[in-house]
Structure formats: structure tokens, C-alpha cells
Design an enzyme around this catalytic site. Structure first.
Site, PDB file in Angstrom:
ATOM      1  N   ARG A  51       0.905  -1.168   0.074  1.00  0.00           N
ATOM      2  CA  ARG A  51      -0.073   0.191  -0.189  1.00  0.00           C
ATOM      3  C   ARG A  51       0.973   1.250  -0.042  1.00  0.00           C
ATOM      4  O   ARG A  51       2.017   0.977   0.186  1.00  0.00           O
ATOM      5  CB  ARG A  51      -1.135   0.001   1.236  1.00  0.00           C
ATOM      6  N   GLY A  52       0.260   2.541  -0.075  1.00  0.00           N
ATOM      7  CA  GLY A  52       0.968   3.666  -0.239  1.00  0.00           C
ATOM      8  C   GLY A  52       1.213   3.733  -1.980  1.00  0.00           C
ATOM      9  O   GLY A  52       1.356   3.065  -2.720  1.00  0.00           O
ATOM     10  N   ALA A  53       0.832   5.178  -2.289  1.00  0.00           N
ATOM     11  CA  ALA A  53       0.884   5.506  -3.628  1.00  0.00           C
ATOM     12  C   ALA A  53       1.850   4.875  -4.439  1.00  0.00           C
ATOM     13  O   ALA A  53       1.964   4.322  -5.409  1.00  0.00           O
ATOM     14  CB  ALA A  53       0.760   7.004  -3.632  1.00  0.00           C
ATOM     15  N   ARG A  91      -7.617  -0.270  -6.768  1.00  0.00           N
ATOM     16  CA  ARG A  91      -7.687   0.945  -5.779  1.00  0.00           C
ATOM     17  C   ARG A  91      -7.965   2.077  -6.794  1.00  0.00           C
ATOM     18  O   ARG A  91      -6.945   2.155  -7.624  1.00  0.00           O
ATOM     19  CB  ARG A  91      -6.659   0.933  -4.788  1.00  0.00           C
ATOM     20  N   GLN A 190      -1.986   3.341   9.901  1.00  0.00           N
ATOM     21  CA  GLN A 190      -0.875   3.536   9.153  1.00  0.00           C
ATOM     22  C   GLN A 190       0.362   4.253   9.693  1.00  0.00           C
ATOM     23  O   GLN A 190       1.349   3.879   9.946  1.00  0.00           O
ATOM     24  CB  GLN A 190      -0.999   3.807   7.778  1.00  0.00           C
ATOM     25  N   ASP A 231      -1.778  10.850  -2.604  1.00  0.00           N
ATOM     26  CA  ASP A 231      -2.223  10.068  -3.511  1.00  0.00           C
ATOM     27  C   ASP A 231      -2.585  10.459  -4.889  1.00  0.00           C
ATOM     28  O   ASP A 231      -2.400   9.932  -5.828  1.00  0.00           O
ATOM     29  CB  ASP A 231      -3.471   9.303  -2.757  1.00  0.00           C
ATOM     30  N   ASN A 241      -5.373  12.832   0.051  1.00  0.00           N
ATOM     31  CA  ASN A 241      -4.402  11.965   0.846  1.00  0.00           C
ATOM     32  C   ASN A 241      -5.178  11.252   2.001  1.00  0.00           C
ATOM     33  O   ASN A 241      -6.337  11.499   1.972  1.00  0.00           O
ATOM     34  CB  ASN A 241      -3.447  12.892   1.473  1.00  0.00           C
ATOM     35  N   LYS A 242      -4.657  10.297   2.552  1.00  0.00           N
ATOM     36  CA  LYS A 242      -5.173   9.807   3.667  1.00  0.00           C
ATOM     37  C   LYS A 242      -6.375  10.393   4.523  1.00  0.00           C
ATOM     38  O   LYS A 242      -5.755  11.688   4.959  1.00  0.00           O
ATOM     39  CB  LYS A 242      -4.276   8.970   4.567  1.00  0.00           C
TER      40      LYS A 242
HETATM   41  O1  MRU Z   1      -4.465   3.493   2.054  1.00  0.00           O
HETATM   42  P1  MRU Z   1      -3.058   3.444   1.862  1.00  0.00           P
HETATM   43  O2  MRU Z   1      -2.450   3.197   3.043  1.00  0.00           O
HETATM   44  O3  MRU Z   1      -2.512   2.971   0.545  1.00  0.00           O
HETATM   45  O4  MRU Z   1      -3.007   5.289   1.715  1.00  0.00           O
HETATM   46  C1  MRU Z   1      -1.977   5.758   0.974  1.00  0.00           C
HETATM   47  C2  MRU Z   1      -0.906   6.597   1.884  1.00  0.00           C
HETATM   48  O5  MRU Z   1      -0.284   5.957   2.379  1.00  0.00           O
HETATM   49  C3  MRU Z   1      -1.330   7.854   2.119  1.00  0.00           C
HETATM   50  O6  MRU Z   1      -2.464   8.471   2.010  1.00  0.00           O
HETATM   51  C4  MRU Z   1      -0.088   8.596   2.097  1.00  0.00           C
HETATM   52  O7  MRU Z   1      -0.122   9.729   3.118  1.00  0.00           O
HETATM   53  C5  MRU Z   1       0.273   9.071   0.947  1.00  0.00           C
HETATM   54  S1  MRU Z   1       0.761   7.852  -0.331  1.00  0.00           S
HETATM   55  C6  MRU Z   1       2.304   7.952  -0.079  1.00  0.00           C
END
Ligand code: MRU
Length: 348
Positions: A51-53, A91, A190, A231, A241-242
Site C-alpha cells: 500500500r502507499g501511492a 484501488r 498506518q 495519493d 491524501n489519507k
Molecule cells: O490507503 P493507503 O495506506 O494505501 O494510503 C496511501 C497512503 O499511504 C497515504 O495516503 C499517504 O499519506 C500518501 S501515499 C504515500
């Protein structure tokens, strides 16, 4: 980055298998997950094993390459096209996923070897971009800067180094003392699980704070700077973003604290005029209703933490309007969150 003295990337390819650190097991155990085929890779992205962009971007690029490698002799084109749709449906919010799939799909028109090489290039670029973001972003740190970050935009969210955490790692390596407040980031935590684990591994002083304690910390002048990841960034500078990022941006403006977003240009979406066009992923309500942790033998369990008669909604991201953002830290430098600056950097 190092785990137990060994260098690891978040995601990589071995033969036709996609390999990744299993982020659903962290911080309780460190395990490598192997995806033998594109279907398994899609599932790993969907269920957030990776996970994470940036990390899901790299994983999606590798998954697209896997599709070329695994396409049957009869009608390979339809197999590859269907795989692309499958990967893109895992996603919806992170721009990097679509960016990587597009690049590898186009490269594969020439040859399968070309698709594999392009997937590797996407991952290599992600590493280089994260490093450069660290260098530019570290200029914002003095000695003893106290920074707040939200969610995980560290190396686990990319292939290596990360975005919001990369300037922190770089500043520390340059001899500056940095203190990090990590908001826990319910419901999947996270921040508490992943960012805290990364900072602990790197011996960087930090505290995890409840999501709803940030206003009070700011009011007591404990935070000098906010740094988060992204993201997807729209052309006008709005940032998805999250969920919870918007709260922090509003608070930072109220308390006059600089609010920076760190992201590579692969997160920018030139086709998206503003944040209202960004698709926000809604995840399963169980992520809110249940919490997860290990028992004394290390086995993971989920327990319900919400009253039995109630349901929940779970929007995974929010959109912070460009007006609340002090600057965007990219691999090409720090720019204002403004359309003109974004257009310029995307074409430079
Ligand atoms: O749902 P996730 O854990 O894949 O979310 C993405 C993220 O980790 C965050 O939104 C983050 O702050 C930016 S992506 C590096």
C-alpha cells in the site's frame, strides 16, 4: 532501507513473481509475500499487502509486466487488456497506479521484454524521485524541528526512502535533530503501525499521538511543521491524501504552521482539473468496526470496538484544497500549490 541490518525494497520482481514486504503483518512480524501471477498481485494491492501511492504504483507496473509474461499464445492481447482492467480496478485513488499501468502497457506494445524493463524503470524512478524529495524537503528543517506527519508516506509507501519521511531521514543523516509526531491514522493505523515502525528502525525520536490530539498539540506550540504525502494531486493543486489530512491542513492554517505535501510528479494528474474530480475510495466498514492486534503468541486477531447495533462508513481519503498548502515538495524542487507552477513542472 535497512531491516535487521539487511537492505530491503518495499516491492520488487523475481523472475515472473512479484515480491513485497507484507504490510498487513507489520509491525508484529516481518514477512515477504510472493505473488506468482497477475491475479495474486491484484489481490495483494486490493487487500493492502502492499500500500502507499508509490509502492502500489510500482506493484501495478510489475503486475502489468507479469500479464505480458503470462499471456497465453492464443489471444494474448485480450489477456493483457483484461489484466489492465483488473489492475486498474484494485484501488481508485492513487494516481501512481494508473500512471505505472499506462507506461508498462504502452511499452509492452513493442515486446514483453520492453514491458518488463519499463516496470523496472517505473520502480527505479520512484526510488530516485523519493531521494530527490528528501534532499529538497530537508531544506525546510532547522535543528530540532518538530514535525507532524499523518498516515505513512515513508519508504513502505514507495519503493524506498518515501516522500514525507524522506526529508526527515535526510535531515537526520545530515546531522540535524528532528522530532516526529505521528498521528495514528485510524482506522487502519498506518501512522501507529508503519510510520512508527520505520522511525523506530531508524532511531528517530518520535511519539504516536491520537488522531484527535493534533489540535491540542498545535495549540500548545509543539509542532513547527506539517509534512504529509499525497495519493493524487489535481492540476489546480488540490491534494487527495489519507483521510484526516484535511483536518490537519485546516488546523495548521488556524495555528499558522507551514503545511507541506511531498509527492513525485507521477502523483500529479494533469487530466484532473481540481479535487472534486478525484475518486475517493470507500473501504469496508469492518476496518472501522474492528481493530486488529496479536495475542501473546503472536497470532493476529480482530476484535470489534464499536457497539454491536451500529454500522460505519469508511472513506479512505479526503481532499485538501490548494489554498491550505504552503508548498509541494517534488523531485524537481519545491513549488507553490498553483496551477501555473504545476503545469510548468509537469512539462519541464
Ligand atoms: O490507503 P493507503 O495506506 O494505501 O494510503 C496511501 C497512503 O499511504 C497515504 O495516503 C499517504 O499519506 C500518501 S501515499 C504515500
Amino acid at each position: 532501507m535497512k531491516v535487521n541490518g539487511h537492505d530491503y525494497l518495499t516491492v520488487w520482481m523475481e523472475g515472473s513473481s512479484l515480491m513485497m514486504i507484507d504490510q498487513n503483518k507489520l509491525p508484529w512480524s516481518f514477512e515477504i509475500h510472493q505473488c506468482h501471477d497477475v491475479r495474486a498481485s491484484c489481490e495483494a494491492i486490493r487487500n493492502m499487502t502492499v500500500r502507499g501511492a508509490g509502492a502500489i504504483g510500482a506493484a501495478a507496473g510489475y503486475a502489468m509486466a507479469q500479464a505480458f509474461l503470462q499471456a497465453p499464445d492464443s489471444n494474448p492481447e485480450s489477456f493483457v487488456k483484461q489484466a489492465r482492467l483488473d489492475i486498474e480496478s484494485t484501488r481508485p485513488t492513487a494516481r501512481n497506479l494508473f500512471y505505472a499501468v499506462e507506461r508498462v502497457f504502452e511499452a509492452g506494445r513493442i515486446s514483453t521484454a520492453n514491458a518488463v524493463a519499463e516496470a523496472q524503470l517505473v520502480a527505479d524512478n520512484d526510488i530516485a524521485d523519493s531521494r530527490a524529495i528528501g534532499t529538497f524537503g530537508s531544506e525546510l528543517f532547522g535543528n530540532q524541528t518538530r514535525v507532524l506527519t499523518h498516515c505513512n508516506a515513508g519508504w513502505l509507501a514507495f519503493v524506498d526512502y518515501g516522500t514525507a519521511l524522506s526529508p526527515i531521514f535526510k535531515s537526520r543523516n545530515n546531522g540535524k535533530e528532528v522530532f516526529v509526531y505521528v498521528s495514528e491514522t485510524r482506522p487502519r493505523s498506518q501512522g501507529a503501525r508503519l510510520t512508527a515502525w520505520e522511525l523506530h528502525n531508524e532511531n528517530i525520536p518520535h511519539l504516536v499521538v491520537p488522531d484527535n490530539a493534533v489540535a491540542s498539540l498545535m495549540a500548545h506550540k509543539k509542532i513547527d511543521l506539517v509534512m504529509v504525502g499525497a495519493d493524487r494531486i489535481a492540476l489546480n493543486g488540490d491534494v487527495a491524501n489519507k483521510t484526516g489530512t484535511l483536518d490537519r491542513a485546516i488546523l495548521a492554517r488556524y495555528f499558522n504552521i507551514p503545511f507541506y505535501v511531498a509527492a513525485p510528479t507521477s502523483t500529479f494528474d494533469a487530466q484532473c482539473p481540481d479535487g472534486s474530480h478525484i475518486v475517493i475510495e470507500h473501504r469496508h466498514p469492518d476496518e472501522v468496526l474492528m481493530q486488529e492486534g496479536p495475542d501473546q503468541w503472536g497470532n493476529l486477531h480482530k476484535i470489534r470496538v464499536v457497539s454491536k447495533g451500529s454500522q460505519a462508513i469508511n472513506p479512505a481519503f479526503d481532499v485538501t484544497p490548494f489554498e491550505l498548502i504552503t508548498g509541494l515538495i517534488t523531485e524537481k524542487g519545491i513549488i507553490p500549490a498553483e496551477q501555473q507552477a504545476i503545469q510548468k513542472i509537469l512539462t519541464s
